[in-house]
Design a protein around this motif. Structure first.
Motif: not given
Length: 395
Positions: A225-226, A243
């Protein structure tokens, strides 16, 4: 008594007949429109000024990558993005009504259930339509409005410039790329020798039990996600380590001020995963269920259910990811996203499928398990690990 009654009836009938020639007082609805007037006829006569006063334009379209689809809770599709730009210029909200085919779009427009057909409609002669707005002369296609709504048609024609199409496609391409996510890329493993994955391992260990997951799986998803950047954010509004979208955060009780804080963000994501997991209790195998939950986190629960419905229709096991994953991919194919069992239309299936693949592979890596050749969509049809390669599938 009989004669008096007869004369009274005769007089009453005569008065009623005289009253028939007179205009009856109109009964009004709470909106000030005549009660006798149908809702359809009211809508058909909606002018541009009526739409502006109402604060909403209703767009009729089809599902598909060129028209409209839901992408992480946001509308996407070239025609949708163009229509959104138009509504911004006239200062109204945009509501989308997805139709099954061209015939339904035209019928609904003529019944007043929409203000504009926003898709590449072939410009055949149709008595009830006025072609206007986004027009491609080389392909003979255009948007359309109801013929009486010339004011809207004229405004659309003044607004549209041919260069807008290429501009929106370029914007859409950027939005769908990783370049649209602002983040610092950290290493997927902080200290391999000591088994330290990230600076947030203690938080994954603390909140993974809420999701009933291995903490290393939560870490693998976070990296996807990040890349472990707590300040990561996307154009769509997704924020923080996991996220999380603002709308999801609100549902989970996570304030906007906490979106970028590691612990509240991870805690909220664990609660969200738990909620999604509860929706898939019909998937009996817990390990299988993980893939369904991951796919829903990325691509949306409803799309995953559509893929399950397709799997069942084609004689596959709707509760096994090896079968359902193949239909996640097929939801980008018009043959399948237009299937009657599909309720939520087109999705970027390769993106969601690859999301699940990568997290599962990284989870195995974190556990020291070899991923081998990766996951397979169906027997005899191997799908690659990387989204840059072309997927193949069959039914």
């Amino acid at each position: 008594m009989y004669r008096i009654g007869f004369v009274f009836t005769l007089i009453t009938s005569f008065c009623c007949c005289v009253g028939c020639k007179e205009k009856k007082p109109e009964l009004l609805t709470p909106w000030g429109t005549p009660m006798e007037q149908s809702i359809d006829s009211i809508s058909v006569d909606m002018s541009l000024s009526d739409i502006v006063n109402n604060g909403e334009l209703i767009m009729l379209t089809l599902t598909g990558p060129e028209n409209y689809y839901d992408y992480h809770g946001h509308g996407m599709g070239t025609q949708y993005l163009l229509c959104e730009k138009f509504t911004q210029t006239i200062g109204v909200a945009l509501r989308v009504e997805v139709c099954r085919d061209t015939t339904e779009m035209i019928q609904r427009l003529e019944r007043g259930e929409g203000d504009i057909i926003a898709c590449a409609l072939p410009m055949y002669k149709r008595s009830g339509l006025l072609y206007a707005g986004v027009t491609d002369r080389t392909k003979g296609t255009s948007w359309a409005v109801e013929r009486k709504n010339k004011e809207l048609a004229d405004t659309l024609n003044k607004w549209f410039k041919p260069g807008m199409l290429a501009e929106v496609k370029k914007q859409e391409s950027w939005m769908l790329s990783t370049a649209s996510i602002t983040r610092h890329v950290y290493s997927p493993m902080l200290d391999r020798g000591k088994g330290v994955i990230s600076n947030y391992d203690h938080l994954f260990q603390k909140y993974a039990p809420i999701a009933r997951w291995d903490w290393r799986l939560l870490a693998a998803q976070c990296y996807q996600e990040s890349t472990f950047d707590p300040k990561a954010h996307s154009w769509a509004g997704a924020c923080g380590l996991m996220q999380i979208m603002p709308s999801t955060a609100e549902m989970l009780g996570l304030s906007h001020d906490q979106l970028y804080e590691p612990e509240p963000n991870i805690a909220a994501a664990a609660r969200y995963i738990s909620q999604i997991n509860a929706k898939f209790q019909d998937v009996p195998n817990r390990m299988e269920r993980i893939s369904f939950v991951l796919a829903s986190y990325n691509g949306g629960y409803s799309h995953v259910r559509d893929a399950m419905a397709l799997a069942k229709k084609y004689g596959k096991d709707q509760y096994r990811w090896v079968d359902v994953g193949g239909f996640i991919l097929r939801l980008s194919d018009s043959k399948f996203y237009n299937d009657p069992v599909v309720k939520y239309g087109y999705m970027r299936g390769s993106e969601t499928y690859d999301y699940v693949q990568r997290i599962q592979a990284r989870w195995n890596e974190y556990r020291g398990i070899s991923s081998g050749a990766g996951f397979h969509v169906s027997p005899g049809v191997v799908t690659p690990q990387r989204a840059t390669k072309k997927y193949k599938y069959h039914v």
